[in-house]
Motif scaffolding. Structure first.
Motif, PDB file in Angstrom:
ATOM      1  N   UNK A 156       0.814  -1.210   0.000  1.00 14.89           N
ATOM      2  CA  UNK A 156       0.000   0.000   0.000  1.00 14.89           C
ATOM      3  C   UNK A 156       0.851   1.265   0.000  1.00 14.89           C
ATOM      4  N   UNK A 157       2.006   1.203   0.616  1.00 12.09           N
ATOM      5  CA  UNK A 157       2.902   2.361   0.651  1.00 12.09           C
ATOM      6  C   UNK A 157       3.370   2.699  -0.761  1.00 12.09           C
ATOM      7  N   UNK A 158       3.819   1.707  -1.490  1.00  7.90           N
ATOM      8  CA  UNK A 158       4.316   1.958  -2.833  1.00  7.90           C
ATOM      9  C   UNK A 158       3.184   2.299  -3.797  1.00  7.90           C
ATOM     10  N   UNK A 159       2.047   1.661  -3.642  1.00  9.28           N
ATOM     11  CA  UNK A 159       0.922   1.918  -4.544  1.00  9.28           C
ATOM     12  C   UNK A 159       0.444   3.367  -4.450  1.00  9.28           C
ATOM     13  N   UNK A 160       0.753   4.031  -3.330  1.00 10.76           N
ATOM     14  CA  UNK A 160       0.383   5.440  -3.179  1.00 10.76           C
ATOM     15  C   UNK A 160       1.284   6.360  -3.989  1.00 10.76           C
ATOM     16  N   UNK A 161       2.331   5.802  -4.601  1.00  9.69           N
ATOM     17  CA  UNK A 161       3.263   6.591  -5.394  1.00  9.69           C
ATOM     18  C   UNK A 161       4.442   7.123  -4.622  1.00  9.69           C
ATOM     19  N   UNK A 162       4.521   6.789  -3.339  1.00  8.77           N
ATOM     20  CA  UNK A 162       5.576   7.321  -2.485  1.00  8.77           C
ATOM     21  C   UNK A 162       6.934   6.737  -2.861  1.00  8.77           C
ATOM     22  N   UNK A 163       7.977   7.519  -2.582  1.00 10.72           N
ATOM     23  CA  UNK A 163       9.343   7.055  -2.820  1.00 10.72           C
ATOM     24  C   UNK A 163       9.845   7.311  -4.223  1.00 10.72           C
ATOM     25  N   UNK A 164       9.172   8.208  -4.943  1.00 12.41           N
ATOM     26  CA  UNK A 164       9.587   8.493  -6.312  1.00 12.41           C
ATOM     27  C   UNK A 164       8.860   7.676  -7.345  1.00 12.41           C
ATOM     28  N   UNK A 165       7.793   6.993  -6.943  1.00 16.74           N
ATOM     29  CA  UNK A 165       7.020   6.133  -7.840  1.00 16.74           C
ATOM     30  C   UNK A 165       5.644   6.751  -8.119  1.00 16.74           C
ATOM     31  N   UNK A 166       5.602   8.067  -8.315  1.00 20.52           N
ATOM     32  CA  UNK A 166       4.329   8.762  -8.459  1.00 20.52           C
ATOM     33  C   UNK A 166       3.563   8.357  -9.712  1.00 20.52           C
ATOM     34  N   UNK A 167       4.212   7.704 -10.670  1.00 15.88           N
ATOM     35  CA  UNK A 167       3.523   7.250 -11.885  1.00 15.88           C
ATOM     36  C   UNK A 167       2.485   6.173 -11.594  1.00 15.88           C
ATOM     37  N   UNK A 168       2.526   5.546 -10.400  1.00 13.29           N
ATOM     38  CA  UNK A 168       1.483   4.587 -10.039  1.00 13.29           C
ATOM     39  C   UNK A 168       0.163   5.279  -9.714  1.00 13.29           C
ATOM     40  N   UNK A 169       0.234   6.552  -9.343  1.00 13.09           N
ATOM     41  CA  UNK A 169      -0.976   7.295  -8.990  1.00 13.09           C
ATOM     42  C   UNK A 169      -1.840   7.438 -10.240  1.00 13.09           C
ATOM     43  N   UNK A 170      -3.091   7.092 -10.130  1.00 16.70           N
ATOM     44  CA  UNK A 170      -3.998   7.169 -11.269  1.00 16.70           C
ATOM     45  C   UNK A 170      -4.148   5.862 -12.017  1.00 16.70           C
ATOM     46  N   UNK A 171      -3.260   4.894 -11.761  1.00 16.10           N
ATOM     47  CA  UNK A 171      -3.442   3.573 -12.374  1.00 16.10           C
ATOM     48  C   UNK A 171      -4.691   2.907 -11.782  1.00 16.10           C
ATOM     49  N   UNK A 172      -5.389   2.154 -12.595  1.00 17.38           N
ATOM     50  CA  UNK A 172      -6.625   1.523 -12.136  1.00 17.38           C
ATOM     51  C   UNK A 172      -6.333   0.495 -11.051  1.00 17.38           C
ATOM     52  N   UNK A 173      -7.081   0.594  -9.955  1.00 20.33           N
ATOM     53  CA  UNK A 173      -6.942  -0.365  -8.870  1.00 20.33           C
ATOM     54  C   UNK A 173      -7.836  -1.563  -9.184  1.00 20.33           C
ATOM     55  N   UNK A 174      -7.217  -2.691  -9.433  1.00 21.24           N
ATOM     56  CA  UNK A 174      -7.953  -3.905  -9.764  1.00 21.24           C
ATOM     57  C   UNK A 174      -8.513  -4.564  -8.505  1.00 21.24           C
ATOM     58  N   UNK A 175      -7.708  -4.523  -7.450  1.00 22.66           N
ATOM     59  CA  UNK A 175      -8.096  -5.223  -6.220  1.00 22.66           C
ATOM     60  C   UNK A 175      -7.291  -4.666  -5.056  1.00 22.66           C
ATOM     61  N   UNK A 176      -7.912  -4.574  -3.899  1.00 21.00           N
ATOM     62  CA  UNK A 176      -7.215  -4.237  -2.663  1.00 21.00           C
ATOM     63  C   UNK A 176      -7.325  -5.410  -1.708  1.00 21.00           C
ATOM     64  N   UNK A 177      -6.221  -5.744  -1.072  1.00 20.44           N
ATOM     65  CA  UNK A 177      -6.166  -6.864  -0.134  1.00 20.44           C
ATOM     66  C   UNK A 177      -5.948  -6.274   1.250  1.00 20.44           C
ATOM     67  N   UNK A 178      -6.967  -6.320   2.102  1.00 16.83           N
ATOM     68  CA  UNK A 178      -6.936  -5.632   3.378  1.00 16.83           C
ATOM     69  C   UNK A 178      -6.128  -6.314   4.458  1.00 16.83           C
ATOM     70  N   UNK A 179      -5.670  -7.532   4.223  1.00 19.95           N
ATOM     71  CA  UNK A 179      -4.869  -8.253   5.214  1.00 19.95           C
ATOM     72  C   UNK A 179      -3.438  -7.741   5.183  1.00 19.95           C
ATOM     73  N   UNK A 180      -2.875  -7.495   6.365  1.00 19.38           N
ATOM     74  CA  UNK A 180      -1.505  -7.009   6.409  1.00 19.38           C
ATOM     75  C   UNK A 180      -0.538  -8.056   5.869  1.00 19.38           C
ATOM     76  N   UNK A 181       0.531  -7.582   5.259  1.00 18.43           N
ATOM     77  CA  UNK A 181       1.496  -8.460   4.601  1.00 18.43           C
ATOM     78  C   UNK A 181       2.093  -9.484   5.568  1.00 18.43           C
ATOM     79  N   UNK A 182       2.379  -9.078   6.805  1.00 20.84           N
ATOM     80  CA  UNK A 182       2.946 -10.028   7.766  1.00 20.84           C
ATOM     81  C   UNK A 182       1.991 -11.203   7.999  1.00 20.84           C
ATOM     82  N   UNK A 183       0.704 -10.923   8.045  1.00 22.32           N
ATOM     83  CA  UNK A 183      -0.277 -11.993   8.224  1.00 22.32           C
ATOM     84  C   UNK A 183      -0.384 -12.866   6.980  1.00 22.32           C
ATOM     85  N   UNK A 184      -0.221 -12.260   5.803  1.00 22.34           N
ATOM     86  CA  UNK A 184      -0.234 -13.049   4.568  1.00 22.34           C
ATOM     87  C   UNK A 184       0.963 -13.991   4.512  1.00 22.34           C
TER      88      UNK A 184
END
Length: 505
Positions: free
Chosen positions: A455-483
């Motif tokens: 979720x951090x990277x998908x927000x465009x943070x860290x110099x990856x702002x080109x992800x902003x505006x890309x269509x969100x196909x799916x969100x997975x609400x479970x935290x990565x550590x639990x996955x």
């Protein structure tokens, strides 16, 4: 007026490190709040202040959230340590406002965070105030937090609040406090966007605006955090600024002395050391033992240990740990591609994996998102990651200063799965992707893929702002550590192998 003194003990970015341990083992280290606070010498002319990011970041923080379910324990710890004021950090919102409220509602210290209000606006929820010391000195205190919380945080966690631009909020509070205060102090959970020595611009975003605060406002003291870097006391445009390192590795003692119209301010950075106060460690020992036992529970096994290497070698030659994270993301999402990163202080995983090992290896509360991207966006992502590399004067491969200063940001280098690629570092930044193939076929700008990101990277943070505006196909609400835990349960001792396919030349 007779000389009057103010002493401030300042911590920030403790990230749940309370006991003197890094949780990689049970061994004692010179780290943690108890090591720092045991050195505080408090009287009626002293303020103990924290700059935020207390609740999340350590295995103890994960234990309190996952098993206790509220922030009362951290409030009681801060009460014992004598805190007078706190502000909020961006990670303090990671568990939602109910969890945050359980912490603040049991806290003796006053929270000041001027740019946080109810969703429909109105007055600040945590307004500035004037604190009058025993000697009569009036200290105007303002707190603010980076408004990048709006970009990083899960929407449901901040649905009931509004986080506005911190500079106008601080300016408005300062204008009210200036005439009724002898000393003005701002606690800012944010850092510096310019080099303090040269003024060189380090970041064009508004994540960190401490330099602007000093340029545009006239606080006497600015206590900063968020960047996890040690900033010894210095004066910037008439404002005295400091910042401590994270995890309770040190605290800062600031002393201000007023003599007539003259203000003299100095500071000392004190490394964590010595013995902790025994009554504190004993009072919370049951919680700490519970956390340590919980962390030692075995969650699964790997075919072989995943041993970390130097950050540069992992980035240039690959990391088995990053491969595992990408495998989990592909398994959980069904996406064609995946991108992940490692913590600054990357840990490995032993063959027999305990919960402790996992939470050290993946310390974040990130969830996942699947985006639809084009080949052009994929190339931009790879080019951004390729900026991690540079060449030293001897021609040897090294890490670019952009990922090391003013804040170490190795976590903004991404490892990719599902795409084969080659970086040519002899080329200028932005033109380094020499090869980029998916399923053996060269990627074209118009090709369309799905990619799984945290979720951090998908927000465009860290110099990856080109992800902003890309269509969100799916969100997975479970935290990565639990996955990752679920992945171990699914495959037990037969973890599928995945190896990234890239080269750096």
């Amino acid at each position: 007026m007779a000389d009057k003194k103010l002493t401030v003990y300042f911590t920030s970015d403790l990230h749940g490190y309370i006991y003197p341990t890094d949780y990689r083992s049970r061994d004692e280290r010179d780290i943690g709040l108890f090591k720092c606070a045991s050195r505080f010498a408090k009287d009626g002319n002293t303020l103990v202040i924290d700059g935020g990011d207390l609740l999340q970041g350590s295995p103890l923080g994960a234990f309190c959230h996952d098993t206790i379910g509220d922030g009362r324990a951290f409030a009681e710890i801060m009460n014992r340590c004598g805190y007078d004021y706190v502000t909020l950090g961006n990670h303090d919102f990671n568990f939602g406002t109910d969890y945050l409220d359980s912490y603040l509602g049991n806290l003796n210290a006053r929270c000041v965070c001027e740019n946080v209000s109810a969703k429909n606006g109105g007055a600040p929820l945590y307004p500035a105030c004037v604190h009058t010391l025993e000697n009569g000195l009036r200290v105007g205190i303002v707190g603010i937090v980076t408004d990048y919380v709006n970009i990083w945080e899960r929407p449901e966690h901040i649905a009931s609040i509004r986080i506005s631009d911190p500079i106008p909020a601080a300016a408005g509070a300062l204008s009210k406090l200036r005439e009724i205060s002898d000393v003005t102090l701002c606690v800012y959970h944010g850092g510096f966007e310019r080099d303090l020595a040269t003024g060189r611009v380090l970041s064009a975003t508004h994540e960190n605006v401490a330099y602007r605060i000093c340029q545009e406002l006239d606080f006497d003291i600015l206590l900063t955090g968020h960047q996890h870097m040690s900033v010894p006391g210095q004066t910037l445009f008439g404002t005295f600024v400091v910042q401590p390192a994270d995890r309770g590795q040190e605290f800062i003692r600031v002393e201000a002395e007023l003599s007539g119209e003259e203000k003299r301010i100095r500071s000392e950075t004190v490394p964590a050391h010595g013995a902790c106060r025994g009554e504190w460690t004993e009072e919370f020992s049951e919680m700490e033992r519970g956390a340590q036992n919980w962390l030692d529970e075995v969650i699964g096994t790997l075919p072989r240990a995943l041993t970390p290497d130097t950050p540069l070698r992992m980035a240039s030659e690959g990391s088995a740990l990053a491969d595992l994270f990408n495998a989990v993301q592909l398994w959980a999402s069904g996406a064609q591609l995946s991108a992940t990163s490692l913590a600054n202080d990357a840990a490995g995983l032993p063959k027999t994996v305990r919960r402790r090992d996992l939470l050290i290896a993946y310390p974040y509360t990130n969830t996942l998102a699947v985006l639809e991207i084009t080949g052009r966006v994929l190339r931009s992502a790879l080019e951004r990651s390729a900026e991690y590399f540079s060449r030293g004067e001897d021609g040897a491969l090294c890490v670019s200063d952009a990922f090391l200063r003013p804040k170490v940001e190795r976590y903004n280098y991404d490892y990719y799965a599902g795409v084969s690629y080659v970086y040519d570092i002899s080329r200028p930044a932005g033109e380094r992707v020499a090869v980029m193939r998916v399923n053996g076929r060269d990627v074209r700008d118009g090709d369309v893929f799905t990619i799984c990101l945290n979720s951090y990277r998908a927000s465009g943070t860290g110099g990856y702002d080109f992800y902003v505006g890309c269509r969100v196909v799916r969100e997975i609400g479970t935290e990565m550590a639990d996955l990752i835990l679920d992945y171990f349960k699914e495959f037990k001792g037969s973890i599928p192998a995945l190896q990234s396919d890239f080269h750096v030349i």
